[in-house]
Design a protein around this motif. Structure first.
Motif, PDB file in Angstrom:
ATOM      1  N   THR A   1      -3.318   0.581  11.294  1.00  0.00           N
ATOM      2  CA  THR A   1      -2.301  -0.398  11.703  1.00  0.00           C
ATOM      3  C   THR A   1      -1.130  -0.426  10.716  1.00  0.00           C
ATOM      4  O   THR A   1       0.039  -0.462  11.117  1.00  0.00           O
ATOM      5  N   LEU A   2      -1.472  -0.397   9.430  1.00  0.00           N
ATOM      6  CA  LEU A   2      -0.414  -0.458   8.405  1.00  0.00           C
ATOM      7  C   LEU A   2       0.554   0.718   8.555  1.00  0.00           C
ATOM      8  O   LEU A   2       1.783   0.538   8.543  1.00  0.00           O
ATOM      9  N   ILE A   3      -0.005   1.918   8.704  1.00  0.00           N
ATOM     10  CA  ILE A   3       0.872   3.097   8.807  1.00  0.00           C
ATOM     11  C   ILE A   3       1.684   3.042  10.103  1.00  0.00           C
ATOM     12  O   ILE A   3       2.889   3.318  10.103  1.00  0.00           O
ATOM     13  N   LEU A   4       1.035   2.649  11.198  1.00  0.00           N
ATOM     14  CA  LEU A   4       1.791   2.533  12.456  1.00  0.00           C
ATOM     15  C   LEU A   4       2.932   1.537  12.284  1.00  0.00           C
ATOM     16  O   LEU A   4       4.059   1.770  12.731  1.00  0.00           O
ATOM     17  N   ALA A   5       2.663   0.435  11.600  1.00  0.00           N
ATOM     18  CA  ALA A   5       3.705  -0.571  11.378  1.00  0.00           C
ATOM     19  C   ALA A   5       4.813   0.004  10.492  1.00  0.00           C
ATOM     20  O   ALA A   5       6.000  -0.189  10.753  1.00  0.00           O
ATOM     21  N   GLN A   6       4.416   0.754   9.457  1.00  0.00           N
ATOM     22  CA  GLN A   6       5.433   1.351   8.575  1.00  0.00           C
ATOM     23  C   GLN A   6       6.272   2.390   9.312  1.00  0.00           C
ATOM     24  O   GLN A   6       7.401   2.670   8.936  1.00  0.00           O
ATOM     25  N   LEU A   7       5.697   2.977  10.364  1.00  0.00           N
ATOM     26  CA  LEU A   7       6.425   3.994  11.131  1.00  0.00           C
ATOM     27  C   LEU A   7       7.312   3.380  12.218  1.00  0.00           C
ATOM     28  O   LEU A   7       7.978   4.096  12.953  1.00  0.00           O
TER      29      LEU A   7
ATOM     30  N   ALA B   1      -1.202  -4.532  -3.041  1.00  0.00           N
ATOM     31  CA  ALA B   1      -1.803  -5.762  -2.498  1.00  0.00           C
ATOM     32  C   ALA B   1      -2.603  -6.524  -3.550  1.00  0.00           C
ATOM     33  O   ALA B   1      -3.307  -7.474  -3.221  1.00  0.00           O
ATOM     34  N   GLY B   2      -2.537  -6.065  -4.818  1.00  0.00           N
ATOM     35  CA  GLY B   2      -3.139  -6.870  -5.884  1.00  0.00           C
ATOM     36  C   GLY B   2      -4.324  -6.251  -6.600  1.00  0.00           C
ATOM     37  O   GLY B   2      -4.906  -6.880  -7.486  1.00  0.00           O
ATOM     38  N   ALA B   3      -4.705  -5.033  -6.255  1.00  0.00           N
ATOM     39  CA  ALA B   3      -5.837  -4.396  -6.963  1.00  0.00           C
ATOM     40  C   ALA B   3      -5.399  -4.000  -8.370  1.00  0.00           C
ATOM     41  O   ALA B   3      -4.213  -3.742  -8.606  1.00  0.00           O
TER      42      ALA B   3
ATOM     43  N   ASN C   1     -11.831  -9.379  -5.521  1.00  0.00           N
ATOM     44  CA  ASN C   1     -10.476  -8.851  -5.306  1.00  0.00           C
ATOM     45  C   ASN C   1     -10.262  -8.429  -3.854  1.00  0.00           C
ATOM     46  O   ASN C   1      -9.186  -8.614  -3.297  1.00  0.00           O
ATOM     47  N   LEU C   2     -11.302  -7.861  -3.242  1.00  0.00           N
ATOM     48  CA  LEU C   2     -11.144  -7.350  -1.872  1.00  0.00           C
ATOM     49  C   LEU C   2     -10.723  -8.443  -0.894  1.00  0.00           C
ATOM     50  O   LEU C   2      -9.898  -8.230  -0.008  1.00  0.00           O
ATOM     51  N   VAL C   3     -11.309  -9.617  -1.081  1.00  0.00           N
ATOM     52  CA  VAL C   3     -10.991 -10.728  -0.182  1.00  0.00           C
ATOM     53  C   VAL C   3      -9.489 -11.021  -0.212  1.00  0.00           C
ATOM     54  O   VAL C   3      -8.851 -11.221   0.827  1.00  0.00           O
ATOM     55  N   LYS C   4      -8.898 -10.995  -1.411  1.00  0.00           N
ATOM     56  CA  LYS C   4      -7.456 -11.280  -1.533  1.00  0.00           C
ATOM     57  C   LYS C   4      -6.631 -10.109  -0.989  1.00  0.00           C
ATOM     58  O   LYS C   4      -5.590 -10.287  -0.361  1.00  0.00           O
ATOM     59  N   ILE C   5      -7.119  -8.892  -1.234  1.00  0.00           N
ATOM     60  CA  ILE C   5      -6.354  -7.699  -0.846  1.00  0.00           C
ATOM     61  C   ILE C   5      -6.234  -7.588   0.678  1.00  0.00           C
ATOM     62  O   ILE C   5      -5.158  -7.300   1.202  1.00  0.00           O
TER      63      ILE C   5
ATOM     64  N   ASN D   1      -0.809  -9.600   5.864  1.00  0.00           N
ATOM     65  CA  ASN D   1       0.544 -10.169   5.827  1.00  0.00           C
ATOM     66  C   ASN D   1       1.612  -9.081   5.829  1.00  0.00           C
ATOM     67  O   ASN D   1       2.675  -9.235   6.428  1.00  0.00           O
ATOM     68  N   THR D   2       1.327  -7.953   5.164  1.00  0.00           N
ATOM     69  CA  THR D   2       2.290  -6.841   5.178  1.00  0.00           C
ATOM     70  C   THR D   2       2.457  -6.317   6.605  1.00  0.00           C
ATOM     71  O   THR D   2       3.577  -6.068   7.064  1.00  0.00           O
ATOM     72  N   ILE D   3       1.332  -6.158   7.302  1.00  0.00           N
ATOM     73  CA  ILE D   3       1.395  -5.665   8.694  1.00  0.00           C
ATOM     74  C   ILE D   3       2.255  -6.607   9.540  1.00  0.00           C
ATOM     75  O   ILE D   3       3.136  -6.170  10.293  1.00  0.00           O
ATOM     76  N   ILE D   4       2.033  -7.906   9.371  1.00  0.00           N
ATOM     77  CA  ILE D   4       2.790  -8.885  10.174  1.00  0.00           C
ATOM     78  C   ILE D   4       4.278  -8.840   9.794  1.00  0.00           C
ATOM     79  O   ILE D   4       5.152  -8.855  10.662  1.00  0.00           O
ATOM     80  N   SER D   5       4.546  -8.686   8.497  1.00  0.00           N
ATOM     81  CA  SER D   5       5.960  -8.666   8.076  1.00  0.00           C
ATOM     82  C   SER D   5       6.684  -7.437   8.622  1.00  0.00           C
ATOM     83  O   SER D   5       7.899  -7.421   8.751  1.00  0.00           O
ATOM     84  N   LEU D   6       5.922  -6.389   8.965  1.00  0.00           N
ATOM     85  CA  LEU D   6       6.548  -5.179   9.513  1.00  0.00           C
ATOM     86  C   LEU D   6       6.605  -5.212  11.049  1.00  0.00           C
ATOM     87  O   LEU D   6       6.939  -4.227  11.693  1.00  0.00           O
ATOM     88  N   GLY D   7       6.220  -6.343  11.625  1.00  0.00           N
ATOM     89  CA  GLY D   7       6.339  -6.480  13.086  1.00  0.00           C
ATOM     90  C   GLY D   7       5.033  -6.286  13.834  1.00  0.00           C
ATOM     91  O   GLY D   7       5.005  -6.333  15.071  1.00  0.00           O
ATOM     92  N   GLY D   8       3.928  -6.058  13.103  1.00  0.00           N
ATOM     93  CA  GLY D   8       2.632  -5.929  13.779  1.00  0.00           C
ATOM     94  C   GLY D   8       2.046  -7.286  14.112  1.00  0.00           C
ATOM     95  O   GLY D   8       2.510  -8.321  13.621  1.00  0.00           O
ATOM     96  N   GLN D   9       1.034  -7.272  14.982  1.00  0.00           N
ATOM     97  CA  GLN D   9       0.327  -8.521  15.307  1.00  0.00           C
ATOM     98  C   GLN D   9      -1.122  -8.387  14.884  1.00  0.00           C
ATOM     99  O   GLN D   9      -1.688  -7.293  14.991  1.00  0.00           O
TER     100      GLN D   9
END
Ligand SMILES: Cc1cc2nc3c(=O)[nH]c(=O)nc-3n(C[C@H](O)[C@H](O)[C@H](O)COP(=O)(O)OP(=O)(O)OC[C@H]3O[C@@H](n4cnc5c(N)ncnc54)[C@H](O)[C@@H]3O)c2cc1C
Length: 535
Positions: free
Chosen positions: A111-117, A188-190, A206-210, A216-224
């Motif tokens: 999802t992240l990469i699709l959003a970045q693309l 993302a904080g690691a 740490n994973l829980v926060k990451i 949030n990054t996905i959403i900020s790039l227009g993903g749902q």
């Protein structure tokens, strides 16, 4: 940039020793060394009295071409490779949003990469967002009340959220996919050290926060991102994806579905099987978690340097090959961690292990597994491995007392074939509780046989491994997927265009990094369709 490998120093060397070593290796004065970066650092503890740190370093120098030609015959010095991941080129992005099913590492990175693309992907997840999920999991560990849709297997972040967060992988990284995953984790904080440690880990805390930050990054790039949204069917038209049916009630229009389901989505696997989507049974492993005092492992691995603050809690990896062709091996070792209740189905016990970043608990634990193949499943159905897992998970539930207490036995008793009736010094960490028993009641006979042979042999490699009061907790049945959802060279199901089986559940990857990398490759495959459409 020049890369130097195999710079070896005592593990407790002074900080300035590294720069000095670089200058010595290259035979240059200090002013020629403009900068250097640690690319990899590993600890070599094979010689207990001489534990060393081994570095790979990238250096920036004033006179690189001259140095490269001077060291052209030295294979430890070469031009530094590019370590940047390049997003693929995309054509015009149009049409409905791709739907990614499952928010484990595979689904998150697809999802992240699709959003970045520039796609506007939709990520759907059957479980809850991570904060609510953590509460449900803690409640299960405390009370034994399992939520079959919100547990260690299901929910935001997928199976790896409650884990040691080990980021080791054996996959090659020709295109810097793994690097991309590590860099996104750091963003993302690691901790930054994961970029160069040979055996990096993040820890559950740490994973829980990451995972929250990645969402949030996905959403900020227009993903749902939608939680409590389970894929329950697929709308298919002319052998192509036409929609994702969720919660048996809603159809999301799409021509692209990524199945990043993880290895425990048994109901979804059944649904795919009913749709005639090609699925094969595949080998996996079954066994127990084994717990020892971490101090025992530290002393066995580090000798007189045990407990040194720079070494941290020690790890191990053991294997024993038996004459009958079967093998036992340790897997997913969690230093200073806990054995955790990882069930996702009512009436079944599943164990696994996790640690916090500090790895500061008193026990070390590891899966101790024996490989099983479709010949062991007793049926030729592609889903037979799931039934096999379920059978032993239910037996463990019954042996434990039908209340999610896990069956445990001490190593000494297990090897002698007598039930355990009291614990020794090693206190089992599994909650909500344990029941002392004979593990032969809830493990396949051949697994018991192989483990009885293997444990004393493993003790020869790691002194104390067969210690009488080490604790074995059953049953570890979900180390990898029992099925493969077949995909072709375009990474799609050969039966349905637009359907992308991915990650651990589809049987093409395992572990946090390799499933995340598989997610990136799926996103690349989806993006390549836009180029064909543009041409
Ligand atoms: C306790 C534990 C500790 C581990 N420790 C480590 C470790 O230290 N290092 C390591 O590399 N690996 C570790 N692993 C393994 C690692 O977590 C997995 O290999 C990895 O998470 C698999 O990623 P995935 O994205 O393919 O699937 P998963 O992470 O399993 O994610 C699949 C997601 O899909 C969702 N889903 C399933 N069906 C549906 C549906 N029908 N509709 C919507 N959503 C659905 C699930 O709820 C889940 O969130 C551990 C696993 C566990 C359980």
């Amino acid at each position: 940039m020049i890369r130097i490998i195999d710079i070896t120093l005592p593990f407790d060397h002074k900080e300035e020793a590294l720069a000095k070593s670089i200058l010595e290796r290259l035979g240059i004065p200090e002013h020629q060394l403009l900068n250097f970066t640690i690319v990899r650092k590993s600890i070599d503890a094979r010689r207990k009295n001489h534990i060393v740190a081994v570095y790979t370093i990238d250096v920036i120098l004033t006179n690189e071409p001259e140095l490269l030609s001077r060291f052209s015959q030295d294979n430890r010095i070469s031009a530094g490779p590019c370590m940047n991941y390049q997003l693929p080129t995309v054509g015009k992005v149009h049409g409905p949003s791709p739907v990614v099913v499952g928010s484990g590492p595979c689904g998150l990175f697809a999802t992240l990469i699709l959003a970045q693309l520039g796609f506007k992907p939709m990520l759907i997840e059957r479980g809850k967002e991570v904060s609510s999920r953590v509460k449900d999991v803690r409640n299960f560990w405390r009370t034994g009340q399992l939520d079959p849709e919100s547990n260690v297997q299901f929910g935001e972040g997928g199976a790896g959220t409650f884990s040691d967060g080990k980021l080791t992988t054996r996959i090659k990284d020709k295109y810097n996919h793994s690097r991309k995953v590590l860099e996104e984790f750091v963003r993302a904080g690691a901790p930054e050290e994961i970029l160069y440690q040979a055996k990096p880990h993040i820890g559950t805390d740490n994973l829980v926060k990451i995972v929250k930050k990645l969402r949030n990054t996905i959403i900020s790039l227009g993903g749902q991102v939608r939680f409590v949204t389970k894929l329950t069917g697929i709308k298919i038209k002319d052998s192509k994806v036409a929609g994702a049916i969720v919660n048996n009630s809603e159809t999301i229009e799409t021509d692209t579905i990524v199945l990043a389901l993880g290895h425990s989505a048994r109901d979804t696997f059944e649904m795919l099987y009913q749709l005639d989507i090609p699925i094969e049974a595949k080998p996996f492993s079954i066994g127990v978690r084994i717990e020892h005092p971490q101090s025992l492992i530290d002393k066995a691995q580090y000798g007189r340097f045990a407990f040194h603050r720079l070494l941290g809690p020690a790890e191990y990896k053991l294997v024993h090959h038996c004459e009958n062709g079967r093998s036992a091996y340790t897997f997913c070792m969690c230093p200073g961690g806990e054995v955790i209740a990882s069930s996702s189905e009512s009436g079944g016990i599943v164990t696994n292990g996790m640690s916090r970043y500090s790895r500061n608990k008193s026990n070390a634990n590891s899966a101790l597994l024996v490989g099983v193949t479709p010949q062991d499943f007793g049926s030729t159905s592609p889903l037979a491995g799931i039934e096999f897992q379920r059978r032993w998970e239910r037996k463990a539930f019954e042996t434990g007392g039908n209340n999610y207490f896990a069956p445990v036995q001490l190593v000494g008793d297990f090897i002698s074939g007598r039930p355990s009736n009291s614990l020794g010094e090693v206190c089992p960490s599994y909650t909500p509780g344990v029941t002392l028993c004979d593990l032969a009641e809830c493990l396949p006979g051949f697994v018991v046989e192989i483990l009885r042979l293997a444990i004393p042999q493993m003790d020869k490699k790691l002194k104390g491994f067969a210690r009488n009061d080490a604790v074995m907790t059953a049953v570890e049945s979900r180390s990898s997927s029992p099925i493969r959802i077949v995909r072709n060279e375009t990474l799609q199901s050969p039966a349905i265009k637009g359907l992308y089986p991915a990650g651990e559940g589809a049987g093409y990857a395992g572990g946090i990094i390799s499933t995340a990398v598989d997610g990136i490759k799926i996103a690349e495959a989806i993006s390549s369709k836009t180029l064909k459409a543009t041409v």
